[in-house]
Scaffold this motif. Structure first.
Motif, PDB file in Angstrom:
ATOM      1  N   TRP A   1       0.857  -1.070  -0.146  1.00  0.00           N
ATOM      2  CA  TRP A   1      -0.156  -0.060   0.109  1.00  0.00           C
ATOM      3  C   TRP A   1       0.988   1.337  -0.026  1.00  0.00           C
ATOM      4  O   TRP A   1       1.904   1.263   0.868  1.00  0.00           O
ATOM      5  CB  TRP A   1      -0.815   0.282   1.121  1.00  0.00           C
ATOM      6  N   PRO A   2       0.594   2.240  -0.789  1.00  0.00           N
ATOM      7  CA  PRO A   2       1.289   3.537  -0.654  1.00  0.00           C
ATOM      8  C   PRO A   2       0.835   4.350   0.558  1.00  0.00           C
ATOM      9  O   PRO A   2       0.037   4.188   1.185  1.00  0.00           O
ATOM     10  CB  PRO A   2       0.869   4.196  -1.798  1.00  0.00           C
ATOM     11  N   VAL A   3       1.929   5.353   0.820  1.00  0.00           N
ATOM     12  CA  VAL A   3       1.637   6.077   1.955  1.00  0.00           C
ATOM     13  C   VAL A   3       0.194   6.824   2.025  1.00  0.00           C
ATOM     14  O   VAL A   3      -0.384   6.912   3.003  1.00  0.00           O
ATOM     15  CB  VAL A   3       2.893   7.183   2.016  1.00  0.00           C
ATOM     16  N   ASP A   4      -0.118   7.146   0.728  1.00  0.00           N
ATOM     17  CA  ASP A   4      -1.584   7.950   0.538  1.00  0.00           C
ATOM     18  C   ASP A   4      -2.486   6.923   0.316  1.00  0.00           C
ATOM     19  O   ASP A   4      -3.564   7.424  -0.284  1.00  0.00           O
ATOM     20  CB  ASP A   4      -1.416   9.074  -0.421  1.00  0.00           C
ATOM     21  N   PHE A   5      -2.548   5.631   0.805  1.00  0.00           N
ATOM     22  CA  PHE A   5      -3.332   4.655   0.484  1.00  0.00           C
ATOM     23  C   PHE A   5      -5.046   5.130   1.018  1.00  0.00           C
ATOM     24  O   PHE A   5      -6.114   4.942   0.141  1.00  0.00           O
ATOM     25  CB  PHE A   5      -3.096   3.275   1.196  1.00  0.00           C
ATOM     26  N   MET A   6      -4.957   5.928   2.231  1.00  0.00           N
ATOM     27  CA  MET A   6      -6.288   6.323   2.677  1.00  0.00           C
ATOM     28  C   MET A   6      -7.064   7.272   1.921  1.00  0.00           C
ATOM     29  O   MET A   6      -7.915   7.352   1.865  1.00  0.00           O
ATOM     30  CB  MET A   6      -6.396   6.800   4.042  1.00  0.00           C
ATOM     31  N   THR A   7      -6.064   8.207   1.416  1.00  0.00           N
ATOM     32  CA  THR A   7      -6.627   9.265   0.414  1.00  0.00           C
ATOM     33  C   THR A   7      -7.130   8.669  -0.884  1.00  0.00           C
ATOM     34  O   THR A   7      -8.044   9.134  -1.350  1.00  0.00           O
ATOM     35  CB  THR A   7      -5.445  10.255  -0.091  1.00  0.00           C
ATOM     36  N   ALA A   8      -6.753   7.672  -1.508  1.00  0.00           N
ATOM     37  CA  ALA A   8      -6.781   7.057  -2.712  1.00  0.00           C
ATOM     38  C   ALA A   8      -8.279   6.423  -2.109  1.00  0.00           C
ATOM     39  O   ALA A   8      -9.499   6.412  -3.419  1.00  0.00           O
ATOM     40  CB  ALA A   8      -5.904   5.970  -3.053  1.00  0.00           C
ATOM     41  N   GLN A   9      -8.455   5.707  -1.239  1.00  0.00           N
ATOM     42  CA  GLN A   9      -9.787   5.069  -0.918  1.00  0.00           C
ATOM     43  C   GLN A   9     -11.034   6.307  -0.788  1.00  0.00           C
ATOM     44  O   GLN A   9     -11.917   5.956  -1.488  1.00  0.00           O
ATOM     45  CB  GLN A   9      -9.838   4.503   0.381  1.00  0.00           C
ATOM     46  N   ALA A  10     -10.663   7.309  -0.097  1.00  0.00           N
ATOM     47  CA  ALA A  10     -11.557   8.424  -0.376  1.00  0.00           C
ATOM     48  C   ALA A  10     -11.697   8.988  -1.600  1.00  0.00           C
ATOM     49  O   ALA A  10     -12.988   9.503  -1.820  1.00  0.00           O
ATOM     50  CB  ALA A  10     -11.339   9.386   0.734  1.00  0.00           C
ATOM     51  N   ARG A  11     -10.627   9.276  -2.257  1.00  0.00           N
ATOM     52  CA  ARG A  11     -10.832   9.996  -3.337  1.00  0.00           C
ATOM     53  C   ARG A  11     -11.411   9.088  -4.566  1.00  0.00           C
ATOM     54  O   ARG A  11     -12.077   9.645  -5.717  1.00  0.00           O
ATOM     55  CB  ARG A  11      -9.400  10.634  -3.878  1.00  0.00           C
ATOM     56  N   ASP A  12     -10.857   7.718  -4.832  1.00  0.00           N
ATOM     57  CA  ASP A  12     -11.090   6.827  -6.016  1.00  0.00           C
ATOM     58  C   ASP A  12     -12.253   5.846  -5.616  1.00  0.00           C
ATOM     59  O   ASP A  12     -13.248   5.787  -6.458  1.00  0.00           O
ATOM     60  CB  ASP A  12      -9.720   6.439  -6.400  1.00  0.00           C
ATOM     61  N   ILE A  13     -12.085   5.043  -4.574  1.00  0.00           N
ATOM     62  CA  ILE A  13     -12.657   3.814  -4.340  1.00  0.00           C
ATOM     63  C   ILE A  13     -13.984   4.028  -4.187  1.00  0.00           C
ATOM     64  O   ILE A  13     -14.978   3.462  -4.570  1.00  0.00           O
ATOM     65  CB  ILE A  13     -11.888   2.955  -3.412  1.00  0.00           C
TER      66      ILE A  13
END
Length: 276
Positions: A90-102
């Protein structure tokens, strides 16, 4: 006793197309309290080792209390959703990706329109609480409000120490066997979470700056005996989001929905009721 993962086979699955940030994903999800009809939706975002099965019956109990429909899902890498390939970190910004994309892609796949999203409440725990804060910050014109339970907004020593201890338990006790009841690929779920939190680069992760963009009603809850974070987490939320309400629960650890469900449900119900 029936295996929770086997029970979760009754869940539905949403297919999310590949994007620049991820490949095609199959997301396990379930609706609860559907008898509420056209009531607002409460979306539940689980913790770093969570899944639909690990929530047990708490989302249903809370939705019945609130008179809402509930959407519960397992994030990629957890439960019966698409596992994390073992070589992928998982990248350091994995939680941002969840909120922004998933999460927006999941809403699109489930035909949750903008009118429904504006009435929606997002309720997240731990990593899910952080994703809740990020979603609220990234989508200021959506949501009726948000509830962040034991969220992280920066990395503390207590978090890293507890997560390192959890790794030792996973590799030396029956913890792996216990968690395997909740995930189709338990090593994918565990090491995806554990590796990123113990990555030295992750010590610099913080979302404090993003908090000021949150305009919706916000409730932040934490237990006084939380061994994964101190009260500095929600106190920081209170400083950056002046309209946020903070609730600090006694005799409660990192999982208020398990440690103090009555107090947590009362706090959430009272807060949402005040928002009309």
């Amino acid at each position: 006793m029936q295996n929770p993962v086997t029970t979760a086979l009754a869940s539905n699955f949403a297919e999310l197309p590949a994007t620049a940030s991820h490949g095609p994903l199959r997301i396990e999800y379930r609706w609860v309290n559907e008898a509420a009809g056209n009531a607002p939706i409460a979306v539940f975002l689980h913790e770093g080792l969570g899944s639909i099965a690990m929530w047990r019956d708490w989302p249903l109990a809370l939705c019945e209390r609130l008179g809402m429909r509930g959407l519960v899902y397992s994030r990629p890498g957890y439960g019966l959703s698409t596992p994390r390939a073992h070589h992928v970190k998982w990248p350091v910004d994995f939680m941002t990706a969840q909120a922004r994309d998933i999460l927006p892609a999941l809403f699109d796949a489930l035909d949750i329109n903008m009118q429904e999203r504006k009435r929606m409440w997002i309720i997240g725990h731990s990593d899910g609480g952080s994703i809740t804060l990020l979603y609220a910050a990234l989508h200021p014109d959506e949501l009726a409000g948000a509830v962040a339970i034991a969220p992280h907004v920066f990395v503390e020593d207590i978090s890293v120490e507890s997560i390192a201890q959890t790794k030792q338990l996973y590799e030396t006790t029956d913890l792996r066997s216990k968690l395997s009841r909740y995930h189709a690929d338990v090593d994918s779920a565990f090491y995806g979470w554990n590796d990123i939190w113990l990555n030295p680069s992750f010590r610099e992760w913080r979302i404090v700056g993003e908090l000021a963009a949150i305009k919706q009603p916000l409730l932040a809850v934490q237990g006084n005996d939380d061994n994964y974070g101190t009260m500095a987490q929600i106190d920081t939320i209170g400083e950056r989001v002046p309209h946020a309400q903070l609730v600090k629960l006694d005799a409660c650890g990192h999982s208020p929905h398990r440690d103090a469900p009555d107090a947590l449900n009362e706090a959430i119900a009272a807060f949402i009721s005040r928002q009309g």
